[in-house]
Design an enzyme around this catalytic site. Structure first.
Site, PDB file in Angstrom:
ATOM      1  N   ASN A 318       0.958  -1.060  -0.076  1.00 40.28           N
ATOM      2  CA  ASN A 318       0.082   0.228  -0.084  1.00 40.28           C
ATOM      3  C   ASN A 318       0.840   1.267   0.122  1.00 40.28           C
ATOM      4  OD1 ASN A 318      -2.266   1.641   0.036  1.00 40.28           O
ATOM      5  ND2 ASN A 318      -3.180   0.691   1.844  1.00 40.28           N
ATOM      6  N   HIS A 349      -8.281   3.458   8.422  1.00 45.30           N
ATOM      7  CA  HIS A 349      -8.883   2.217   7.950  1.00 45.30           C
ATOM      8  C   HIS A 349     -10.223   1.721   8.586  1.00 45.30           C
ATOM      9  CE1 HIS A 349      -4.642   1.176   6.862  1.00 45.30           C
ATOM     10  NE2 HIS A 349      -5.220   0.237   6.064  1.00 45.30           N
TER      11      HIS A 349
END
EC number: 2.3.1.-
Length: 495
Positions: A318, A349
């Site tokens: 990521n 998140h």
């Protein structure tokens, strides 16, 4: 999930059409902005229904905040609002809709939009308020020196190439892609008099797209055949914990978490291929004339699977999110930048407790790995044979530590996560604490030295290369900003 895949395949075809028929040499930036935005909103509406209005509302209010607050403090207000709005939507989705299910997961695209809103707010603050000498080299290159129009802002946040799965890109890279300006670098010779101008052409992305689609196919095949036979939940099965030996348990822990990664490989690589198919993502040429289409790539699979340190894994997993965390939090934190960065990552998140368990564990693992590396690694790098043994051991330790850390991220809830950790007697938590008590942790310095002290050599070289080529499509709004970018890139080239 079916809607997502269908929309991404449609976006891939639209990207090919966009590059062929709406190329910057044929169409005005206004038309390209409008089409990219409308296609993006259509895909969002198809995939999420009227929940897609959240994307427009979040972007619209953030733009209004930027206009009325002013460049001095708008980055703070935009950061708080965008992250707060995202969190409210995540709470709604998790605790009103089915817990643990991904139906109507409209918060996924909002995570990317939140990154874009906050990063652009900081870039405008850097470019229009802060003094140039106060910026780091990367901040200076990314600084935006004029306020974007509403159309440019919506196009950046909601374009069809990245609205569903990203990845994050800098505003300057996106605008320069839309406007079709080539990258020019003026390099002064040693005598300071002669200058040579390099201009990068518009290369074909077909080979890069084909390679990434092949990776997508293999990842999807692996996910559909192998992943389901190695469920992560089996790590907390009562019979497995009672009968399996410790080596077997740790081996299954590793392979089950490795098998959980291809779905991310599929989604992120497909998103990267879509951007490339539209002509976006070209980073430059290598010394042999080969093209690099990884300007906004989100992962490097080989480096992930063969990581020999916790940081090496995080740097290649990521990638754009890691850069976002670094730019908006780590570089600007006044104390405990590592802890603040992990907390921000957990909040971004979502609201599942497992996310917080994972990132709090990640803080311990990162600090312990850094302490070990700083204190013992130099003893094992003199001899190639010894270094090979060291790399093998650190690879095994890294893979086990990563798997151990991210189990709660997959299990989501507190009870199964603690069941797993208690079955392992919290062994790596305790080991990390002991490491931090035994080995001194070198304090990092402010500025670039802070980051150099925690980066391996290959990572620093890669960052220098990226600093040179990252803004291959960077925008210049006036002669002053153009001069600053050329100076920035020339300094990076000399490094």
């Amino acid at each position: 999930q079916v809607n997502f895949v269908v929309c991404q395949l449609f976006a891939l075809l639209a990207a090919i059409w966009f590059r062929t028929y709406l190329h910057s040499s044929k169409t005005s930036p206004f038309i390209r902005h409008v089409v990219a935005t409308l296609l993006g909103l259509y895909l969002a509406l198809f995939c999420f229904g009227w929940y897609a209005l959240h994307f427009v509302i979040q972007s619209g209010i953030s733009y209004y905040i930027m206009i009325i607050i002013g460049v001095e403090n708008m980055h703070k207000y935009c950061f708080v609002f965008a992250l707060g709005y995202l969190t409210v939507c995540q709470i709604t989705r998790v605790y009103i809709f089915d817990y643990g299910q991904y139906s109507a997961d409209f918060s996924g695209p909002m995570m990317i939009i939140t990154q874009k809103i906050t990063s652009l707010a900081f870039e405008i603050h850097d470019g229009m308020f802060r003094k140039n000498e106060d910026l780091t080299p990367s901040q200076r290159c990314l600084a935006v020196r004029r306020m974007p129009s509403l159309l440019e802002y919506l196009s950046y946040n909601c374009n069809f190439m990245g609205i569903l799965a990203g990845p994050l890109c800098s505003y300057k890279d996106y605008i320069t892609f839309i406007e079709g300006r080539s990258y020019q670098l003026q390099q002064s010779e040693a005598n300071g008099k002669e200058e040579t101008k390099y201009e990068q052409t518009d290369p074909s992305p077909n080979i890069a797209v084909a390679q990434k689609l092949l990776i997508c196919g293999l990842s999807l095949l692996f996910h559909m055949t192998v992943t389901k036979t190695l469920p992560v939940e089996y790590n907390i099965d009562d019979n497995f914990r009672a009968t399996a030996s410790w080596p077997v348990r740790f081996f299954y822990l590793y392979v089950s978490l490795m098998a959980a990664r291809p779905k991310y490989y599929f989604a992120w690589t497909l998103a990267d291929a879509i951007n490339n198919a539209a002509g976006f993502g070209f980073r430059g040429y290598d010394k042999n004339g080969g093209t690099h289409w990884d300007l906004i790539s989100n992962l490097r699979i080989q480096q992930i699977e063969f990581s020999t340190s916790f940081k090496m894994f995080l740097d290649n997993w990521n990638i754009q999110t890691a850069l976002w965390l670094k730019r908006v939090c780590y570089e600007r934190a006044t104390f405990s930048p590592t802890i603040q960065t992990f907390i921000l990552s957990a909040i971004w998140h979502g609201v599942y407790p497992g996310y917080y368990l994972t990132f709090l564990t990640g803080v311990l693992m990162t600090l312990a790995a850094r302490a070990i590396r700083n204190n013992i690694r130099h003893y094992f790098v003199e001899s190639p044979a010894v270094k090979l043994c060291y790399d093998i051991i650190t690879w095994m330790a890294t893979q086990v530590a990563i798997s151990y850390t991210v189990v709660p991220f997959v299990l989501l809830s507190v009870k199964p996560s603690f069941t797993f950790y208690s079955s392992c007697y919290f062994c790596l938590h305790i080991a990390s604490i002991l490491v931090l008590l035994v080995f001194p942790l070198k304090r990092t310095q402010k500025g670039s030295k802070k980051h150099e002290s925690i980066q391996p050599v290959w990572s620093k070289k890669l960052e220098e290369e990226n600093l040179l080529q990252k803004n291959s499509y960077s925008t210049t709004n006036n002669s002053f900003s153009q001069k600053q970018e050329i100076t920035c890139r020339y300094q990076a080239l000399k490094q």
